[in-house]
Write an enzyme that holds these catalytic residues in place. Structure first.
Site, PDB file in Angstrom:
ATOM      1  N   HIS A 105      41.841 -31.248 -31.225  1.00 37.44           N
ATOM      2  CA  HIS A 105      41.773 -31.302 -29.759  1.00 37.44           C
ATOM      3  C   HIS A 105      42.218 -32.689 -29.343  1.00 37.44           C
ATOM      4  O   HIS A 105      41.758 -33.692 -29.923  1.00 37.44           O
ATOM      5  CB  HIS A 105      40.357 -31.027 -29.252  1.00 37.44           C
ATOM      6  CG  HIS A 105      39.828 -29.714 -29.693  1.00 37.44           C
ATOM      7  ND1 HIS A 105      40.205 -28.528 -29.122  1.00 37.44           N
ATOM      8  CD2 HIS A 105      38.977 -29.398 -30.701  1.00 37.44           C
ATOM      9  CE1 HIS A 105      39.598 -27.534 -29.747  1.00 37.44           C
ATOM     10  NE2 HIS A 105      38.850 -28.032 -30.717  1.00 37.44           N
ATOM     11  N   TYR A 127      44.920 -35.887 -20.994  1.00 33.66           N
ATOM     12  CA  TYR A 127      45.768 -35.428 -22.109  1.00 33.66           C
ATOM     13  C   TYR A 127      46.908 -36.391 -22.447  1.00 33.66           C
ATOM     14  O   TYR A 127      47.568 -36.200 -23.471  1.00 33.66           O
ATOM     15  CB  TYR A 127      46.343 -34.039 -21.775  1.00 33.66           C
ATOM     16  CG  TYR A 127      45.283 -32.948 -21.772  1.00 33.66           C
ATOM     17  CD1 TYR A 127      44.878 -32.356 -22.954  1.00 33.66           C
ATOM     18  CD2 TYR A 127      44.665 -32.549 -20.587  1.00 33.66           C
ATOM     19  CE1 TYR A 127      43.900 -31.376 -22.967  1.00 33.66           C
ATOM     20  CE2 TYR A 127      43.681 -31.572 -20.589  1.00 33.66           C
ATOM     21  CZ  TYR A 127      43.308 -30.988 -21.777  1.00 33.66           C
ATOM     22  OH  TYR A 127      42.328 -30.017 -21.790  1.00 33.66           O
TER      23      TYR A 127
HETATM   24  C1  DHK Z   1      42.957 -28.348 -24.865  1.00 22.80           C
HETATM   25  C2  DHK Z   1      42.621 -27.413 -23.941  1.00 22.80           C
HETATM   26  O1  DHK Z   1      43.567 -26.721 -23.314  1.00 22.80           O
HETATM   27  C3  DHK Z   1      41.224 -27.149 -23.557  1.00 22.80           C
HETATM   28  O2  DHK Z   1      41.020 -25.789 -23.235  1.00 22.80           O
HETATM   29  C4  DHK Z   1      40.236 -27.588 -24.625  1.00 22.80           C
HETATM   30  C5  DHK Z   1      41.940 -29.040 -25.690  1.00 22.80           C
HETATM   31  C6  DHK Z   1      40.556 -29.007 -25.083  1.00 22.80           C
HETATM   32  C7  DHK Z   1      42.407 -30.409 -26.135  1.00 22.80           C
HETATM   33  O3  DHK Z   1      41.707 -31.394 -25.929  1.00 22.80           O
HETATM   34  O4  DHK Z   1      43.493 -30.490 -26.726  1.00 22.80           O
HETATM   35  O5  DHK Z   1      38.924 -27.509 -24.117  1.00 22.80           O
END
Ligand code: DHK
Length: 159
Positions: free
Chosen positions: A112, A35
């Site tokens: 996402h 992330y």
């Molecule tokens: C964020 C999440 O919390 C996951 O549950 C999804 C998404 C993906 C993201 O890539 O921002 O699967």
């Protein structure tokens, strides 16, 4: 001479809701290899700047609650011009969120941060996509800025 960023804005800026679902408040701490290191505050600042650049106003929010997210989506009807949403964990589970998005009758861009197609197969099964004008995934938090740029174009086209 006035610089572009201090030019007065004559028109009222369309309001776009930027809504975030569960665990997005953990950005920066949560699996940074997936992330990234940007925090939710960083994402809000990035969205504010992107919105400013394309002449939009934003209402940026995050919740861990499905009911709260559904209520916020409902409140967009008649109030916002469009919705940018990272539904996070509710993407693949929430018929209620899909129904709320459909009921707004607004353009919706699903974001996402990660590439959900490169992860566990269950992450691809998005209810939200059934209400989305478009989906941006896998481009990190810059996907939010891109979504706001696309939303500005979409709103301009429908003016
Ligand atoms: C964020 C999440 O919390 C996951 O549950 C999804 C998404 C993906 C993201 O890539 O921002 O699967």
């Amino acid at each position: 001479m006035l610089r572009a960023h201090v030019m007065p804005h004559s028109a009222i800026r369309p309001l776009v809701a930027v809504l975030n679902g569960p665990n997005i408040n953990m950005l920066g701490l949560r699996q940074p290899e997936l992330y990234g290191r940007a925090t939710l505050d960083d994402v809000e600042a990035l969205c504010a700047e992107a919105a400013e650049d394309v002449g939009l106003a934003i209402d940026f929010r995050q919740t861990n609650g499905e009911g709260e997210l559904v209520t916020w989506v409902q409140e967009c009807r008649g109030r916002a011009a469009g919705i940018v949403i990272n539904p996070a964990g509710f993407t693949t589970t929430s018929v209620a969120l899909l129904d709320a998005l459909l009921a707004t009758d607004l353009p919706v861009i699903e974001v996402h941060i990660t590439n959900i197609h490169r992860r566990e197969p269950f992450r691809r099964e998005s209810y939200v996509s059934l209400a989305a004008t478009g989906v941006i995934c896998g481009l990190g938090v810059r996907g939010y800025a891109m979504a706001l740029q696309a939303m500005a174009d979409i709103l301009e086209e429908h003016r």
